[in-house]
Design an enzyme around this catalytic site. Structure first.
Site, mmCIF file in Angstrom:
data_model
loop_
_atom_site.group_PDB
_atom_site.id
_atom_site.type_symbol
_atom_site.label_atom_id
_atom_site.label_comp_id
_atom_site.label_asym_id
_atom_site.label_seq_id
_atom_site.Cartn_x
_atom_site.Cartn_y
_atom_site.Cartn_z
ATOM 1 N N ASP A 13 0.883 -1.170 0.000
ATOM 2 C CA ASP A 13 0.000 0.000 0.000
ATOM 3 C C ASP A 13 0.918 1.216 0.000
ATOM 4 O O ASP A 13 1.701 1.417 0.935
ATOM 5 C CB ASP A 13 -0.859 -0.053 1.270
ATOM 6 C CG ASP A 13 -1.698 1.196 1.461
ATOM 7 O OD1 ASP A 13 -1.516 2.194 0.723
ATOM 8 O OD2 ASP A 13 -2.540 1.175 2.375
ATOM 9 N N ILE A 14 0.845 2.021 -1.035
ATOM 10 C CA ILE A 14 1.800 3.126 -1.216
ATOM 11 C C ILE A 14 1.755 4.133 -0.056
ATOM 12 O O ILE A 14 2.742 4.805 0.219
ATOM 13 C CB ILE A 14 1.559 3.816 -2.590
ATOM 14 C CG1 ILE A 14 2.825 4.553 -3.047
ATOM 15 C CG2 ILE A 14 0.353 4.749 -2.555
ATOM 16 C CD1 ILE A 14 2.800 4.957 -4.509
ATOM 17 N N GLY A 35 -9.714 4.897 -5.629
ATOM 18 C CA GLY A 35 -8.445 4.241 -5.918
ATOM 19 C C GLY A 35 -7.315 4.737 -5.032
ATOM 20 O O GLY A 35 -7.509 5.020 -3.841
ATOM 21 N N VAL A 36 -6.144 4.855 -5.612
ATOM 22 C CA VAL A 36 -4.975 5.247 -4.830
ATOM 23 C C VAL A 36 -5.106 6.704 -4.352
ATOM 24 O O VAL A 36 -4.642 7.057 -3.274
ATOM 25 C CB VAL A 36 -3.675 4.981 -5.632
ATOM 26 C CG1 VAL A 36 -3.469 5.959 -6.768
ATOM 27 C CG2 VAL A 36 -2.472 4.956 -4.712
ATOM 28 N N ASP A 37 -5.783 7.525 -5.133
ATOM 29 C CA ASP A 37 -6.011 8.924 -4.745
ATOM 30 C C ASP A 37 -6.804 9.005 -3.437
ATOM 31 O O ASP A 37 -6.450 9.746 -2.512
ATOM 32 C CB ASP A 37 -6.764 9.629 -5.884
ATOM 33 C CG ASP A 37 -7.035 11.093 -5.595
ATOM 34 O OD1 ASP A 37 -6.175 11.918 -5.912
ATOM 35 O OD2 ASP A 37 -8.110 11.403 -5.048
HETATM 36 N N1 AR6 Z 1 -1.321 1.623 -3.054
HETATM 37 C C1 AR6 Z 1 -0.781 1.291 -4.256
HETATM 38 N N2 AR6 Z 1 -1.528 1.121 -5.374
HETATM 39 C C2 AR6 Z 1 -2.869 1.279 -5.267
HETATM 40 C C3 AR6 Z 1 -3.509 1.636 -4.045
HETATM 41 C C4 AR6 Z 1 -2.670 1.796 -2.910
HETATM 42 N N3 AR6 Z 1 -3.171 2.124 -1.703
HETATM 43 N N4 AR6 Z 1 -4.856 1.728 -4.262
HETATM 44 C C5 AR6 Z 1 -5.048 1.439 -5.565
HETATM 45 N N5 AR6 Z 1 -3.872 1.164 -6.169
HETATM 46 P P1 AR6 Z 1 -6.444 4.210 -9.767
HETATM 47 P P2 AR6 Z 1 -6.131 5.694 -12.307
HETATM 48 C C6 AR6 Z 1 -3.571 0.823 -7.588
HETATM 49 O O1 AR6 Z 1 -7.825 3.821 -10.135
HETATM 50 O O2 AR6 Z 1 -6.474 4.488 -13.092
HETATM 51 C C7 AR6 Z 1 -9.131 8.425 -9.041
HETATM 52 O O3 AR6 Z 1 -10.463 8.618 -8.746
HETATM 53 C C8 AR6 Z 1 -4.701 0.242 -8.410
HETATM 54 O O4 AR6 Z 1 -4.834 -1.150 -8.146
HETATM 55 O O5 AR6 Z 1 -6.187 4.666 -8.386
HETATM 56 O O6 AR6 Z 1 -4.951 6.526 -12.747
HETATM 57 C C9 AR6 Z 1 -8.411 9.705 -9.397
HETATM 58 O O7 AR6 Z 1 -8.886 10.812 -8.674
HETATM 59 C C10 AR6 Z 1 -4.167 0.519 -9.810
HETATM 60 O O8 AR6 Z 1 -3.232 -0.497 -10.188
HETATM 61 O O9 AR6 Z 1 -5.861 5.397 -10.743
HETATM 62 C C11 AR6 Z 1 -8.679 9.819 -10.868
HETATM 63 O O10 AR6 Z 1 -9.928 10.428 -11.123
HETATM 64 C C12 AR6 Z 1 -3.409 1.830 -9.659
HETATM 65 O O11 AR6 Z 1 -3.258 2.037 -8.245
HETATM 66 C C13 AR6 Z 1 -8.706 8.385 -11.342
HETATM 67 O O12 AR6 Z 1 -9.029 7.611 -10.193
HETATM 68 C C14 AR6 Z 1 -4.084 3.053 -10.263
HETATM 69 O O13 AR6 Z 1 -5.507 2.961 -10.103
HETATM 70 C C15 AR6 Z 1 -7.357 7.922 -11.816
HETATM 71 O O14 AR6 Z 1 -7.430 6.610 -12.294
#
Ligand code: AR6
Length: 177
Positions: A13-14, A35-37
């Site tokens: 988890d980042i 998501g990660v945000d």
């Molecule tokens: N630590 C590491 N990686 C993670 C974590 C975490 N805690 N949580 C999720 N991931 P995404 P995008 C991975 O959807 O596709 C948001 O709403 C996840 O499994 O977070 O760039 C933003 O505000 C995936 O592999 O980002 C934008 O609107 C990766 O992080 C939109 O989503 C990216 O998934 C961006 O979408």
């Protein structure tokens, strides 16, 4: 300088990483998302969103920086990927995704940040095929590190074991003489 030993792939988890900066997969309006945000904003606390609201925007393929607040990481570098759309100017989308990594690393150099962790930008809500995104990410990071990039350590912080293995294979492939 060589990239040997400077790129690492882990499954974590980042928000738990004690590095100079973690990168956030944000959107161009810097509007709080999932998501990660969502995970980064929850762990950092509300001051992070106050700061991103003041900044206001991040161009697609660009990057902006905030403090890390309650995170172990001192800074968060926010970048916005393009939304993946099959068949629609894929070369342009590729350039923009690679630019997310290049822009974040340029900002890290400007701030003297030596350790940085990236999630797999674009591969969640934004729908990028994981293999394509990993190649672009690895290529952009390698280019940066071999052309004067100052990082001691760039971590690909993967959420799934499949992603970690994908990045590990790219790292090992690049080390083969
Ligand atoms: N630590 C590491 N990686 C993670 C974590 C975490 N805690 N949580 C999720 N991931 P995404 P995008 C991975 O959807 O596709 C948001 O709403 C996840 O499994 O977070 O760039 C933003 O505000 C995936 O592999 O980002 C934008 O609107 C990766 O992080 C939109 O989503 C990216 O998934 C961006 O979408």
């Amino acid at each position: 300088m060589s990239v040997a030993g400077r790129i690492e792939a882990i499954r974590a988890d980042i928000t738990t990483l004690d590095v100079n900066a973690i990168v956030n997969a944000a959107n161009s309006g810097l509007i709080p998302g999932g998501g990660v945000d969502g995970a980064i904003r929850r762990a950092a606390g509300p001051k992070l969103t106050e700061e991103t609201s003041q900044i206001g925007r991040c161009p697609t393929g660009g990057a902006v920086i905030t403090k890390g607040y309650n995170l172990p990481a001192r800074f968060v570098i926010h970048t916005a990927a393009p939304v993946w759309a099959t068949g629609y100017d894929e070369a342009k989308q590729d350039r923009l995704l690679a630019s997310c990594y290049a822009s974040a690393l340029k900002l890290a150099d400007e701030r003297g940040l030596k350790t940085i962790a990236f999630p797999a930008i674009g591969t969640g809500i934004y729908g990028w095929p994981a293999e394509r995104a990993a190649h672009l990410a690895f290529g952009a990071v390698t280019r940066h590190l071999t052309t004067g990039g100052k990082q001691d350590k760039v971590i690909f912080c993967c959420f799934s074991e499949a992603d970690r293995a994908r990045y590990q294979a790219l790292i090992e492939g690049s080390e083969t003489p």
